[in-house]
Design an enzyme around this catalytic site. Structure first.
Site, mmCIF file in Angstrom:
data_model
loop_
_atom_site.group_PDB
_atom_site.id
_atom_site.type_symbol
_atom_site.label_atom_id
_atom_site.label_comp_id
_atom_site.label_asym_id
_atom_site.label_seq_id
_atom_site.Cartn_x
_atom_site.Cartn_y
_atom_site.Cartn_z
ATOM 1 N N ASP A 78 63.174 31.398 50.896
ATOM 2 C CA ASP A 78 62.683 31.328 52.277
ATOM 3 C C ASP A 78 62.533 32.764 52.772
ATOM 4 O O ASP A 78 63.307 33.645 52.365
ATOM 5 C CB ASP A 78 63.697 30.568 53.155
ATOM 6 C CG ASP A 78 63.050 30.027 54.417
ATOM 7 O OD1 ASP A 78 62.842 28.804 54.502
ATOM 8 O OD2 ASP A 78 62.734 30.834 55.319
ATOM 9 N N ARG A 129 63.228 10.819 55.015
ATOM 10 C CA ARG A 129 63.488 10.718 56.454
ATOM 11 C C ARG A 129 64.687 11.587 56.804
ATOM 12 O O ARG A 129 65.673 11.596 56.046
ATOM 13 C CB ARG A 129 63.859 9.274 56.831
ATOM 14 C CG ARG A 129 62.710 8.321 56.804
ATOM 15 C CD ARG A 129 63.207 6.896 56.745
ATOM 16 N NE ARG A 129 63.855 6.637 55.464
ATOM 17 C CZ ARG A 129 64.256 5.431 55.069
ATOM 18 N NH1 ARG A 129 64.113 4.404 55.852
ATOM 19 N NH2 ARG A 129 64.833 5.268 53.884
ATOM 20 N N PHE A 133 60.445 -0.781 61.113
ATOM 21 C CA PHE A 133 59.576 -0.068 62.056
ATOM 22 C C PHE A 133 58.963 -0.976 63.116
ATOM 23 O O PHE A 133 57.851 -0.769 63.569
ATOM 24 C CB PHE A 133 58.508 0.760 61.316
ATOM 25 C CG PHE A 133 59.067 2.078 60.883
ATOM 26 C CD1 PHE A 133 60.008 2.120 59.869
ATOM 27 C CD2 PHE A 133 58.735 3.250 61.530
ATOM 28 C CE1 PHE A 133 60.599 3.309 59.481
ATOM 29 C CE2 PHE A 133 59.321 4.456 61.162
ATOM 30 C CZ PHE A 133 60.252 4.481 60.133
ATOM 31 N N ALA A 192 61.211 -1.671 69.173
ATOM 32 C CA ALA A 192 60.578 -1.171 70.406
ATOM 33 C C ALA A 192 61.519 -0.176 71.081
ATOM 34 O O ALA A 192 62.729 -0.221 70.895
ATOM 35 C CB ALA A 192 60.296 -2.338 71.332
ATOM 36 N N CYS A 223 57.547 14.980 62.363
ATOM 37 C CA CYS A 223 56.525 14.441 61.445
ATOM 38 C C CYS A 223 55.476 13.567 62.139
ATOM 39 O O CYS A 223 54.299 13.921 62.162
ATOM 40 C CB CYS A 223 57.204 13.655 60.345
ATOM 41 S SG CYS A 223 58.409 14.642 59.465
ATOM 42 N N LYS A 264 53.084 15.154 64.879
ATOM 43 C CA LYS A 264 52.255 16.192 64.270
ATOM 44 C C LYS A 264 51.261 15.585 63.256
ATOM 45 O O LYS A 264 50.087 15.941 63.252
ATOM 46 C CB LYS A 264 53.200 17.172 63.556
ATOM 47 C CG LYS A 264 52.569 18.092 62.556
ATOM 48 C CD LYS A 264 53.597 19.057 61.977
ATOM 49 C CE LYS A 264 54.345 18.515 60.795
ATOM 50 N NZ LYS A 264 53.722 18.588 59.506
HETATM 51 C C1 UGA Z 1 59.190 10.183 58.874
HETATM 52 C C2 UGA Z 1 58.903 9.134 57.793
HETATM 53 O O1 UGA Z 1 59.699 7.967 58.021
HETATM 54 C C3 UGA Z 1 59.217 9.693 56.406
HETATM 55 O O2 UGA Z 1 58.858 8.741 55.419
HETATM 56 C C4 UGA Z 1 58.410 10.966 56.211
HETATM 57 O O3 UGA Z 1 58.709 11.585 54.965
HETATM 58 C C5 UGA Z 1 58.752 11.960 57.303
HETATM 59 O O4 UGA Z 1 58.447 11.362 58.579
HETATM 60 C C6 UGA Z 1 57.931 13.199 57.077
HETATM 61 O O5 UGA Z 1 56.709 13.126 57.162
HETATM 62 O O6 UGA Z 1 58.490 14.237 56.663
HETATM 63 P P1 UGA Z 1 61.389 11.049 60.162
HETATM 64 O O7 UGA Z 1 60.440 11.774 61.069
HETATM 65 O O8 UGA Z 1 62.573 11.760 59.617
HETATM 66 O O9 UGA Z 1 60.579 10.467 58.881
HETATM 67 O O10 UGA Z 1 61.969 9.838 60.986
HETATM 68 P P2 UGA Z 1 61.821 8.236 61.062
HETATM 69 O O11 UGA Z 1 63.106 7.641 60.682
HETATM 70 O O12 UGA Z 1 60.622 7.762 60.367
HETATM 71 O O13 UGA Z 1 61.652 8.059 62.638
HETATM 72 C C7 UGA Z 1 60.566 8.642 63.351
HETATM 73 C C8 UGA Z 1 60.609 8.270 64.796
HETATM 74 O O14 UGA Z 1 60.212 6.909 64.983
HETATM 75 C C9 UGA Z 1 61.974 8.388 65.459
HETATM 76 O O15 UGA Z 1 61.833 8.971 66.730
HETATM 77 C C10 UGA Z 1 62.443 6.949 65.581
HETATM 78 O O16 UGA Z 1 63.349 6.759 66.637
HETATM 79 C C11 UGA Z 1 61.134 6.236 65.813
HETATM 80 N N1 UGA Z 1 61.159 4.805 65.450
HETATM 81 C C12 UGA Z 1 61.329 4.431 64.162
HETATM 82 C C13 UGA Z 1 60.950 3.839 66.437
HETATM 83 O O17 UGA Z 1 60.780 4.148 67.620
HETATM 84 N N2 UGA Z 1 60.933 2.515 66.071
HETATM 85 C C14 UGA Z 1 61.115 2.123 64.789
HETATM 86 O O18 UGA Z 1 61.071 0.891 64.530
HETATM 87 C C15 UGA Z 1 61.308 3.102 63.811
#
Ligand code: UGA
Length: 443
Positions: free
Chosen positions: A31, A165, A260, A263, A271, A274
């Site tokens: 890095d 994640r 997913f 609500a 992620c 963006k």
């Molecule tokens: C997400 C993807 O899930 C990963 O597969 C991916 O690799 C990653 O982005 C990335 O592109 O690097 P992440 O951002 O760590 O992962 O988090 P998630 O667990 O997916 O949650 C994302 C957001 O959605 C959170 O704010 C969460 O609270 C929200 N969420 C998730 C909901 O509001 N409702 C749901 O049912 C699920």
């Protein structure tokens, strides 16, 4: 055992480096942030990720994981080089690829130097795009390397998007749903087969463009699922139905799936916001207006405003009302606040001139950097004292076991907004709270 180099020690890079070292490979992780590298050498992690520290420690102890700030060292010692640097959003919402470009140029310089030092020796490198990038980025990496490296250097380019994640990244590395590999040559494919052999999951080998698209298409689809259920939550509120039950009923159909469909205040993090935006932009560049995804963004934004509307429905005026916000990170088990719903909600409440008191198990220090003038407490009881309203924005496990009787005794008014529908509203009501969820039948 392979010699693997990882450029970028962010969430994706560091977890990938740790994971590959745990699988017995020799990994160099680099890095350009010298302070971060110094800390990593002293086993201080740059962010909180469950289980990461232990694996890094083990890798360093066994001398399988080395940290450096020199790209040259990585290129010299690694047959496979993963580019895992950031691709942050530009002001227009595109992916800023300048870090990827800079790293590519540095790799080319290092390869040129190695060529000059090791004349006559065969030099081969597999260069892999790991960060989330718009389709055709790897093509640019390839063109740049072809242009800037002398003859006699062989390399393959590949795209191997990461799907981990935050909060469960280590588990996702070892037990992914699938591994996607875009690679053009048999030689490159064989290397991937070898390094991913210990990981048991479907492995999709495809062309590079399709691999790049799979990542943007997957993240955007997941964001779409969240906005879809949030739209359903809104209609549930209007007709007096319960989105939790609706989601359960929908999710039992395997074609829909239950994941997913939670609500709430909408998605955040480094992620989804963006990537959806970058995907819309790259589609636009190719002449396709992805209006469906624009609506996904709009619904997500409206969910933040919904919290303010609910607060006003309970308290009438928010000016000088004390409002406690529990849950500052964008989701549980992380201290990451990037694009966190809490930032939007705090901004909206500040506009209303509410008095804010915030609490989070891990993210207070990070939030202080954005809002230094707000009251924070690591003690949830102190953070909710004198509050007219308590808003939950992240479903931390620790919040479920709070002593709500004690919380209520300290509050001025017994109002709770559950922005993640994760609290047991029946017992809260029994304690005398007035509870509002999202799309929930809770009157
Ligand atoms: C997400 C993807 O899930 C990963 O597969 C991916 O690799 C990653 O982005 C990335 O592109 O690097 P992440 O951002 O760590 O992962 O988090 P998630 O667990 O997916 O949650 C994302 C957001 O959605 C959170 O704010 C969460 O609270 C929200 N969420 C998730 C909901 O509001 N409702 C749901 O049912 C699920």
């Amino acid at each position: 055992m392979k010699n693997i180099g990882i450029i970028g020690a962010g969430h994706v890079g560091l977890v990938t480096a740790a994971g590959f070292s745990k699988l017995g490979n020799k990994v160099i992780c680099c890095d350009n942030d010298k302070e971060k590298i110094k800390n990593l050498k002293n086993l201080l992690m740059p962010f909180y990720e469950p289980g990461l520290e232990e694996i890094v420690e083990e890798g360093v102890e066994k001398n399988l994981l080395i940290f450096t700030d020199s790209i040259y060292e990585v290129v010299e010692n690694s047959e496979i080089i993963f580019i895992a640097v950031g691709t942050p959003p530009t002001e227009e919402g595109k992916a800023d690829l300048s870090y990827v470009e800079n790293v590519t140029v540095e790799i080319a310089k290092a390869l040129t130097k190695i060529r000059n030092e090791k004349k006559g020796e065969k030099i081969y490198r597999l260069i892999v795009e790991k960060s989330t990038v718009p389709v055709l980025t790897s093509e640019w990496v390839k063109k740049t390397l072809q242009l800037l490296t002398p003859t006699g250097i062989e390399f393959d380019i590949a795209a191997n998007p990461e799907f981990l994640r935050e909060g469960s990244a280590i588990n996702d590395f070892f037990y992914p749903y699938r591994i996607v590999i875009g690679v053009e040559t048999e030689r490159g494919k064989k290397i991937f087969e070898e390094i991913y052999k210990p990981i048991n999951c479907p492995k999709i080998f495809t062309d590079i463009r399709s691999a790049e698209l799979i990542k943007h298409a997957s993240n955007s689809f997941l964001a779409l699922k969240i906005s879809y259920i949030n739209a359903i939550a809104n209609i549930c509120e209007k007709v007096g139905a319960d989105v939790e039950v609706v989601a359960e009923g929908m999710g039992l159909d395997k074609r829909i799936g239950k994941e997913f469909l939670k609500a709430g205040v909408g998605y955040g993090g480094s992620c989804f916001p963006k990537d959806v935006s970058a995907f819309i932009n790259i589609c636009e560049e190719f002449g396709y207006s992805f209006n469906l995804l624009k609506e996904v963004q709009k619904i997500n934004h409206q969910q933040r405003e919904l919290i303010i509307k609910k607060a006003k429905d309970l308290l009438w005026n928010l000016k000088e009302k004390t409002i406690s916000i529990f849950g500052l990170s964008f989701k549980p088990n992380t201290d990451d606040i990037r694009e966190s719903p809490a930032i939007d909600v705090i901004n909206l409440l500040k506009k209303e001139k509410a008095i804010l008191k915030c609490h989070d198990p891990k993210a207070i220090e990070n939030m202080k950097k954005i809002f230094p003038d707000i009251f924070y407490s690591e003690d949830p009881y102190e953070a909710s004292r004198e509050a007219h309203l308590l808003i939950f924005l992240t479903e931390w496990e620790a919040f479920k076991t709070l002593d709500f009787k004690r919380i209520k005794e300290g509050m001025k008014l017994p109002y709770i907004i559950d922005g993640r529908n994760f609290l047991d509203f029946k017992s809260l009501k029994d304690l005398g709270f007035i509870y509002r969820g999202i799309g929930r039948k809770n009157e």
